[in-house]
Design an enzyme around this catalytic site. Sequence first.
Site, PDB file in Angstrom:
ATOM      1  N   HIS A 126       6.723  -3.693   6.916  1.00 25.92           N
ATOM      2  CA  HIS A 126       5.463  -4.434   6.782  1.00 25.92           C
ATOM      3  C   HIS A 126       4.907  -4.318   5.371  1.00 25.92           C
ATOM      4  CE1 HIS A 126       2.351  -1.172   6.892  1.00 25.92           C
ATOM      5  NE2 HIS A 126       3.259  -0.506   7.579  1.00 25.92           N
ATOM      6  N   ASP A 184       2.596   3.634   2.791  1.00 30.88           N
ATOM      7  CA  ASP A 184       2.507   2.848   4.020  1.00 30.88           C
ATOM      8  C   ASP A 184       1.988   1.447   3.708  1.00 30.88           C
ATOM      9  OD1 ASP A 184       2.397   2.124   6.698  1.00 30.88           O
ATOM     10  OD2 ASP A 184       0.505   3.148   7.071  1.00 30.88           O
ATOM     11  N   GLU A 223       1.023  -5.966  10.274  1.00 30.71           N
ATOM     12  CA  GLU A 223       1.547  -4.901  11.150  1.00 30.71           C
ATOM     13  C   GLU A 223       0.456  -3.947  11.578  1.00 30.71           C
ATOM     14  OE1 GLU A 223       3.285  -0.729  11.760  1.00 30.71           O
ATOM     15  OE2 GLU A 223       1.808  -1.478  10.326  1.00 30.71           O
ATOM     16  N   GLU A 224      -0.437  -3.618  10.645  1.00 27.38           N
ATOM     17  CA  GLU A 224      -1.420  -2.574  10.893  1.00 27.38           C
ATOM     18  C   GLU A 224      -2.410  -2.929  11.991  1.00 27.38           C
ATOM     19  OE1 GLU A 224      -1.179   0.291   9.748  1.00 27.38           O
ATOM     20  OE2 GLU A 224      -0.467   0.346   7.672  1.00 27.38           O
ATOM     21  N   ASP A 266       9.621   1.787   7.386  1.00 30.36           N
ATOM     22  CA  ASP A 266       8.165   1.927   7.361  1.00 30.36           C
ATOM     23  C   ASP A 266       7.842   3.359   6.941  1.00 30.36           C
ATOM     24  OD1 ASP A 266       5.454   1.892   7.691  1.00 30.36           O
ATOM     25  OD2 ASP A 266       5.481   1.135   9.747  1.00 30.36           O
ATOM     26  N   HIS A 308      -3.391   5.430   5.299  1.00 26.89           N
ATOM     27  CA  HIS A 308      -4.606   4.824   5.856  1.00 26.89           C
ATOM     28  C   HIS A 308      -5.863   5.319   5.142  1.00 26.89           C
ATOM     29  CE1 HIS A 308      -2.966   3.223   9.942  1.00 26.89           C
ATOM     30  NE2 HIS A 308      -2.121   3.007   8.940  1.00 26.89           N
TER      31      HIS A 308
END
Length: 405
Positions: free
Chosen positions: A216, A231, A265-266, A293, A369
């Site tokens: 992603h 990420d 994706e998230e 990922d 994140h």
Amino acid sequence: MRLKRLLPALMLLSTTPALAEKSPASLKKDPELWVTLGTDTVESVRESFRSVGWEEPTQELVKGEATMFRVRESQLEKLATLMHEKFNRCAGFMTYETRDEAIASLTPAPALATQNLVTYTLDNAATATALMSSMTEANVRSTITLLAGYTTRYYTSTTGVNAVNALRSKWQGFIPAGRTDASVALFTHAAWAQPSVIFTIRGSTLPDEVVVVGGHLDSISSGSTAPGADDNASGIASFTEVIRVAMLRNYRPQRTVKFIGYAAEEVGLRGSKEIAAWHKNNGINVVGVLQLDMTNYKGSSVDAAIITDYTNAAQNTFLRNIITTRAGYTHTNSTCGYACSDHASWTNQGFAASIPHEATVSAGNRYIHTSSDTLTNSGGTANHALKFARIAASYVAELAKGTAQ
């Protein structure tokens, strides 16, 4: 991801929306969606919603290990944050535009018969070596730096769209003049702004059999800085290096190879869900899928962790052999739970999918994140991500076969 054997009982608990009151105008801007997630997360989801003053979501359906909720689009980011912080899952849920689609997903498709066409052999060492030998850390790092340079790659943001276009241009620049079997195209999604992007090398002798390598390209935050260096700029960078050397070394696969950067994706694997469904609905014979990922944070003593839940056991064995025999790295097993990355979308459609991860899930990058998911906090180099570029190159060489110069 592939659901384990589901219990036959289907329990209808409620059809009442679990949403705070909103005006008609605001509801139009904040559409109703459905999500499926692991039943083990339900109580935490309820607590998380209560903590910000939202009405507690009500389970609509439970089937085996999966639960379905009705939510609003604005609630997806909060849900994604919970799944990461408490369960180490990204996204940890799957999002659907319609209730019927969500219900249907609770019974994943069986493995496709076309997978029987594949024999997992390691007999293409010359091609694998040619691809791996041309890879460099600097090139992998440059892609991480490119993508992490955007304030955010959130799926509804302008910068999220700009990042995709920059990646498309980078990939397009790898194609030599006269190379007509290679192409780059955007895959647009009707419900949000950010497209996915696909680099295709058409197979020379088995063009109707397809090998997919993907990851992603979005990041999580809509309201703050979200570089997403690990990420998942790292996974994109790892297989971008495969694309570069494939064009540099005039790689001609027997099977068609698609390298895919997935949007959104998230917030519930939305881009890969649409792409995997498109391949299934159009009868495309996808013989294997590799997901990258998070590839650049070395949190474990081994080089790679093979995710064993919701993946294909036979292809996982093939991948382990590639990692040790072709790439010369060490590995272990790990699990990551329901819908933890885009391979789940392919598994749910009956395709064989695998994901080698940068570390065991419990030892993963604590900075993801957050605004601190930077290259510096993954060690300042792309050395670990380079390993996954080599693994992916070997996977392509051994599954798609073909030659390189």
